[in-house]
Design a protein around this motif. Structure first.
Motif, PDB file in Angstrom:
ATOM      1  N   GLY A 288      44.887  41.157  45.979  1.00 25.92           N
ATOM      2  CA  GLY A 288      45.694  41.519  46.479  1.00 25.92           C
ATOM      3  C   GLY A 288      46.407  41.081  47.442  1.00 25.92           C
ATOM      4  O   GLY A 288      48.045  41.117  47.742  1.00 25.92           O
ATOM      5  N   VAL A 289      46.181  39.249  47.695  1.00 19.48           N
ATOM      6  CA  VAL A 289      47.300  38.886  48.175  1.00 19.48           C
ATOM      7  C   VAL A 289      48.138  37.928  47.744  1.00 19.48           C
ATOM      8  O   VAL A 289      49.242  37.119  47.802  1.00 19.48           O
ATOM      9  N   TRP A 290      48.057  37.736  46.501  1.00 14.68           N
ATOM     10  CA  TRP A 290      48.625  36.718  45.369  1.00 14.68           C
ATOM     11  C   TRP A 290      49.685  37.052  45.067  1.00 14.68           C
ATOM     12  O   TRP A 290      51.050  36.423  44.459  1.00 14.68           O
ATOM     13  N   ILE A 291      50.298  38.536  45.128  1.00 15.89           N
ATOM     14  CA  ILE A 291      51.465  38.561  44.853  1.00 15.89           C
ATOM     15  C   ILE A 291      52.284  38.132  45.607  1.00 15.89           C
ATOM     16  O   ILE A 291      53.682  37.958  45.135  1.00 15.89           O
ATOM     17  N   PHE A 292      52.210  37.526  46.689  1.00 15.66           N
ATOM     18  CA  PHE A 292      53.164  36.173  47.843  1.00 15.66           C
ATOM     19  C   PHE A 292      52.859  34.992  47.357  1.00 15.66           C
ATOM     20  O   PHE A 292      54.034  34.291  47.969  1.00 15.66           O
ATOM     21  N   ASP A 293      51.995  34.435  46.701  1.00 14.48           N
ATOM     22  CA  ASP A 293      51.861  33.087  46.074  1.00 14.48           C
ATOM     23  C   ASP A 293      52.481  32.980  45.249  1.00 14.48           C
ATOM     24  O   ASP A 293      53.166  33.246  44.209  1.00 14.48           O
ATOM     25  N   ASP A 294      53.683  31.546  45.587  1.00  9.89           N
ATOM     26  CA  ASP A 294      54.622  31.640  44.586  1.00  9.89           C
ATOM     27  C   ASP A 294      54.484  30.537  43.372  1.00  9.89           C
ATOM     28  O   ASP A 294      55.092  30.244  42.495  1.00  9.89           O
TER      29      ASP A 294
ATOM     30  N   GLY B  58      57.437  44.091  38.328  1.00 11.93           N
ATOM     31  CA  GLY B  58      56.527  43.166  37.116  1.00 11.93           C
ATOM     32  C   GLY B  58      55.221  43.624  37.018  1.00 11.93           C
ATOM     33  O   GLY B  58      54.388  43.710  37.543  1.00 11.93           O
ATOM     34  N   THR B  59      54.408  42.476  36.196  1.00  6.25           N
ATOM     35  CA  THR B  59      53.741  42.106  36.099  1.00  6.25           C
ATOM     36  C   THR B  59      52.570  40.997  35.791  1.00  6.25           C
ATOM     37  O   THR B  59      54.158  40.503  34.994  1.00  6.25           O
ATOM     38  N   PHE B  60      52.065  40.656  36.886  1.00  5.72           N
ATOM     39  CA  PHE B  60      52.198  39.338  37.794  1.00  5.72           C
ATOM     40  C   PHE B  60      50.625  38.858  37.007  1.00  5.72           C
ATOM     41  O   PHE B  60      49.764  39.596  37.043  1.00  5.72           O
ATOM     42  N   GLY B  61      50.191  37.210  37.014  1.00  5.17           N
ATOM     43  CA  GLY B  61      49.308  36.532  36.785  1.00  5.17           C
ATOM     44  C   GLY B  61      49.437  35.387  37.538  1.00  5.17           C
ATOM     45  O   GLY B  61      49.816  35.047  38.445  1.00  5.17           O
ATOM     46  N   ILE B  62      48.102  34.571  37.385  1.00  2.00           N
ATOM     47  CA  ILE B  62      48.357  33.661  38.500  1.00  2.00           C
ATOM     48  C   ILE B  62      47.356  32.641  37.664  1.00  2.00           C
ATOM     49  O   ILE B  62      45.954  32.969  37.342  1.00  2.00           O
ATOM     50  N   PRO B  63      47.690  31.161  37.707  1.00  2.00           N
ATOM     51  CA  PRO B  63      46.785  30.533  36.441  1.00  2.00           C
ATOM     52  C   PRO B  63      45.859  29.956  37.481  1.00  2.00           C
ATOM     53  O   PRO B  63      45.803  29.835  38.786  1.00  2.00           O
ATOM     54  N   PHE B  64      44.122  30.221  36.725  1.00  5.12           N
ATOM     55  CA  PHE B  64      43.115  29.837  37.513  1.00  5.12           C
ATOM     56  C   PHE B  64      43.145  28.418  37.707  1.00  5.12           C
ATOM     57  O   PHE B  64      41.914  28.038  38.828  1.00  5.12           O
ATOM     58  N   PHE B  65      43.742  27.661  37.170  1.00  2.00           N
ATOM     59  CA  PHE B  65      43.981  26.317  37.576  1.00  2.00           C
ATOM     60  C   PHE B  65      43.511  25.712  39.030  1.00  2.00           C
ATOM     61  O   PHE B  65      42.294  25.236  39.210  1.00  2.00           O
ATOM     62  N   PRO B  66      44.824  26.185  39.228  1.00  2.00           N
ATOM     63  CA  PRO B  66      44.428  25.924  41.521  1.00  2.00           C
ATOM     64  C   PRO B  66      43.145  26.049  41.792  1.00  2.00           C
ATOM     65  O   PRO B  66      42.699  25.628  42.570  1.00  2.00           O
ATOM     66  N   PHE B  67      42.134  27.756  41.664  1.00  3.54           N
ATOM     67  CA  PHE B  67      41.431  28.206  41.732  1.00  3.54           C
ATOM     68  C   PHE B  67      39.982  26.574  41.699  1.00  3.54           C
ATOM     69  O   PHE B  67      39.097  26.671  42.646  1.00  3.54           O
ATOM     70  N   LEU B  68      39.950  26.972  40.404  1.00  3.10           N
ATOM     71  CA  LEU B  68      38.627  25.423  39.709  1.00  3.10           C
ATOM     72  C   LEU B  68      38.963  24.478  40.899  1.00  3.10           C
ATOM     73  O   LEU B  68      38.339  23.560  41.219  1.00  3.10           O
ATOM     74  N   GLN B  69      40.622  24.083  40.432  1.00  4.34           N
ATOM     75  CA  GLN B  69      40.890  22.869  41.678  1.00  4.34           C
ATOM     76  C   GLN B  69      40.046  22.867  42.737  1.00  4.34           C
ATOM     77  O   GLN B  69      39.515  21.819  43.128  1.00  4.34           O
TER      78      GLN B  69
ATOM     79  N   LEU C  23      44.683  34.941  35.866  1.00 11.92           N
ATOM     80  CA  LEU C  23      44.248  35.805  36.120  1.00 11.92           C
ATOM     81  C   LEU C  23      45.402  36.868  36.350  1.00 11.92           C
ATOM     82  O   LEU C  23      46.079  36.354  37.602  1.00 11.92           O
ATOM     83  N   GLY C  24      45.044  37.904  35.758  1.00 14.50           N
ATOM     84  CA  GLY C  24      45.484  39.118  36.201  1.00 14.50           C
ATOM     85  C   GLY C  24      46.034  40.042  37.810  1.00 14.50           C
ATOM     86  O   GLY C  24      44.276  40.411  37.380  1.00 14.50           O
ATOM     87  N   PHE C  25      46.535  40.393  38.467  1.00 16.67           N
ATOM     88  CA  PHE C  25      45.883  40.996  39.150  1.00 16.67           C
ATOM     89  C   PHE C  25      47.629  42.232  39.381  1.00 16.67           C
ATOM     90  O   PHE C  25      47.606  42.924  40.030  1.00 16.67           O
TER      91      PHE C  25
END
Length: 162
Positions: free
Chosen positions: A20-26, A81-92, A124-126
């Motif tokens: 829910g907060v990823w929309i604000f993530d650069d 928009g239709t947005f996602g966020i790369p999973f790598f930073p979370f895994l890292q 990860l699409g959100f």
């Protein structure tokens, strides 16, 4: 619907993800164009400096130019928009331990296993058309190569590293 995803297992730091907060993530990416773009490793500071220098040179030589056409504002892009966020930073950030070999994504219908390297390229699409994923969410899984971009893995509920 539970809107929180836990990332646990063979990691140094279990973390909680809130789509829910990823929309604000650069780091968010536009899923309509993400898999068609070529992604080279670029120096963002260098690119920014070049763009600013070019703009400065243009204004010195020609003066300020008025906008020629209406551009889509950032707010309009976020609302539609239709947005996602790369999973790598979370895994890292979770820091998989030395023995970690795979990542298991648990969905409402079952589980998907990916090797650690392949999972680190996932997205990860959100958001779809400016709305959170209420029926298919809280997140969907897109493989890094885009092979499932038209049919992502839906209803990601939790993630475990093994």
């Amino acid at each position: 619907m539970e809107a929180i995803i836990t990332l646990t297992g063979n990691v140094a730091y279990p973390i909680t993800l809130d789509p829910g907060v990823w929309i604000f993530d650069d780091r968010k990416v536009d899923l309509n164009t993400y898999f068609e773009e070529t992604r080279d490793s670029i120096d963002e500071l260098e690119e920014y400096t070049k763009a600013v220098s070019k703009h400065w040179d243009q204004e010195i030589k020609e003066g300020a130019a008025l906008p020629e056409e209406r551009k889509v504002t950032k707010k309009e892009a976020l609302l539609n928009g239709t947005f996602g966020i790369p999973f790598f930073p979370f895994l890292q950030n979770a820091e998989p331990k030395a023995g970690a070999r795979k990542v298991i994504f648990f969905t409402g219908e079952g589980e998907i296993e990916l090797p650690l390297k392949e999972a680190s390229n996932a997205v990860l699409g959100f958001s779809r058309n400016g709305k959170p994923l209420t029926e298919d969410g809280p997140a969907t899984l897109y493989y890094g190569d885009g092979s499932n971009k038209d049919n992502p893995v839906k209803n990601i509920k939790k993630i475990i590293v093994e």
